[in-house]
Design a protein around this motif. Structure first.
Motif, PDB file in Angstrom:
ATOM      1  N   GLN A  26      86.815  45.655  84.936  1.00  0.00           N
ATOM      2  CA  GLN A  26      85.683  46.460  85.403  1.00  0.00           C
ATOM      3  C   GLN A  26      85.824  47.928  84.996  1.00  0.00           C
ATOM      4  O   GLN A  26      84.844  48.630  84.908  1.00  0.00           O
ATOM      5  N   VAL A  27      87.080  48.388  84.844  1.00  0.00           N
ATOM      6  CA  VAL A  27      87.325  49.808  84.597  1.00  0.00           C
ATOM      7  C   VAL A  27      87.809  49.987  83.171  1.00  0.00           C
ATOM      8  O   VAL A  27      88.810  49.404  82.784  1.00  0.00           O
ATOM      9  N   SER A  28      87.074  50.747  82.363  1.00  0.00           N
ATOM     10  CA  SER A  28      87.537  50.985  81.001  1.00  0.00           C
ATOM     11  C   SER A  28      86.932  52.281  80.478  1.00  0.00           C
ATOM     12  O   SER A  28      85.832  52.667  80.887  1.00  0.00           O
ATOM     13  N   PRO A  29      87.650  52.966  79.594  1.00  0.00           N
ATOM     14  CA  PRO A  29      87.105  54.199  79.018  1.00  0.00           C
ATOM     15  C   PRO A  29      85.805  53.948  78.270  1.00  0.00           C
ATOM     16  O   PRO A  29      84.942  54.831  78.219  1.00  0.00           O
ATOM     17  N   GLN A  30      85.642  52.731  77.696  1.00  0.00           N
ATOM     18  CA  GLN A  30      84.394  52.427  76.980  1.00  0.00           C
ATOM     19  C   GLN A  30      83.210  52.463  77.941  1.00  0.00           C
ATOM     20  O   GLN A  30      82.172  53.042  77.632  1.00  0.00           O
ATOM     21  N   LYS A  31      83.390  51.842  79.105  1.00  0.00           N
ATOM     22  CA  LYS A  31      82.320  51.903  80.108  1.00  0.00           C
ATOM     23  C   LYS A  31      82.110  53.337  80.559  1.00  0.00           C
ATOM     24  O   LYS A  31      80.986  53.781  80.780  1.00  0.00           O
ATOM     25  N   MET A 103      83.244  55.472  88.584  1.00  0.00           N
ATOM     26  CA  MET A 103      83.931  56.762  88.641  1.00  0.00           C
ATOM     27  C   MET A 103      85.340  56.657  88.054  1.00  0.00           C
ATOM     28  O   MET A 103      85.816  57.573  87.397  1.00  0.00           O
ATOM     29  N   HIS A 104      85.977  55.497  88.255  1.00  0.00           N
ATOM     30  CA  HIS A 104      87.276  55.234  87.623  1.00  0.00           C
ATOM     31  C   HIS A 104      87.137  55.281  86.109  1.00  0.00           C
ATOM     32  O   HIS A 104      87.929  55.897  85.403  1.00  0.00           O
ATOM     33  N   ALA A 108      88.723  57.805  83.290  1.00  0.00           N
ATOM     34  CA  ALA A 108      89.540  57.321  82.168  1.00  0.00           C
ATOM     35  C   ALA A 108      88.996  57.870  80.849  1.00  0.00           C
ATOM     36  O   ALA A 108      89.762  58.237  79.954  1.00  0.00           O
ATOM     37  N   TYR A 109      87.671  57.948  80.743  1.00  0.00           N
ATOM     38  CA  TYR A 109      87.088  58.478  79.509  1.00  0.00           C
ATOM     39  C   TYR A 109      87.384  59.967  79.345  1.00  0.00           C
ATOM     40  O   TYR A 109      87.707  60.426  78.245  1.00  0.00           O
ATOM     41  N   ILE A 110      87.323  60.732  80.445  1.00  0.00           N
ATOM     42  CA  ILE A 110      87.659  62.158  80.378  1.00  0.00           C
ATOM     43  C   ILE A 110      89.113  62.317  79.904  1.00  0.00           C
ATOM     44  O   ILE A 110      89.407  63.171  79.070  1.00  0.00           O
ATOM     45  N   ARG A 111      89.994  61.447  80.400  1.00  0.00           N
ATOM     46  CA  ARG A 111      91.393  61.530  79.994  1.00  0.00           C
ATOM     47  C   ARG A 111      91.608  61.048  78.554  1.00  0.00           C
ATOM     48  O   ARG A 111      92.635  61.334  77.944  1.00  0.00           O
TER      49      ARG A 111
END
Ligand code: HEC
Length: 121
Positions: A26-31, A103-104, A108-111
């Motif tokens: 569910q949580v990924s930088p792509q999302k 939000m997770h 992750a994308y910001i990082r």
């Protein structure tokens, strides 16, 4: 031997519904990238430098995620700001608009844009 096989299949069965695995899906930088483009880029800019098209109209400049102080923050810190927002700032909280996973992912994308780096003493 029989015992070992039993133990092995037992562990295997236990391993299947691991919540950590479904959470990862569910949580990924792509999302996060899609969410960032839709909700954050206007202020924070395409590369996260705080230079989005809407930034010019703001009294408080959007955070540049590449600042050393920003890169030193943990994902928990960043997520706290995203969830709750900042007082007296155009950065409002997103907890009503985005899910926890979203939000997770956006954190992750910001990082990914600006990787974590502790401040040197
Ligand atoms: C209306 C413009 C605006 C939008 C849209 C916006 N922000 Fe912000 N954001 C700001 C401003 C301004 C600050 C800096 C606030 C301050 O320093 O008082 C900030 C700060 C932050 C910080 C803190 C950074 C740090 O170094 O401590 C994070 C994290 C953040 N924003 C994430 C997001 C995310 C994720 C989104 C989209 C879901 C988003 N922002 C959308 C204006 C915006």
């Amino acid at each position: 031997m029989k015992h070992a096989a039993f133990l092995f299949s037992f562990i295997f069965l236990l391993g299947l519904p691991l919540p950590a695995q479904s959470e990862e899906a569910q949580v990924s930088p792509q999302k996060g990238k899609a969410i960032y483009k839709a909700h954050c880029m206007g202020c924070h800019g395409i590369h996260g430098k705080g230079d989005g098209p809407d930034a010019a109209n703001l009294i408080v400049s959007p955070a540049n995620f590449h600042r050393p102080e920003s890169r030193a923050k943990s994902e928990m810190d960043l997520r706290g700001t995203i969830i709750w927002g900042l007082a007296f700032s155009p950065m409002h909280g997103w907890w009503k608009k985005l899910s926890g996973d979203e939000m997770h992912s956006v954190t992750a994308y910001i990082r990914q844009l600006a990787p974590h780096q502790p401040l040197r003493p």
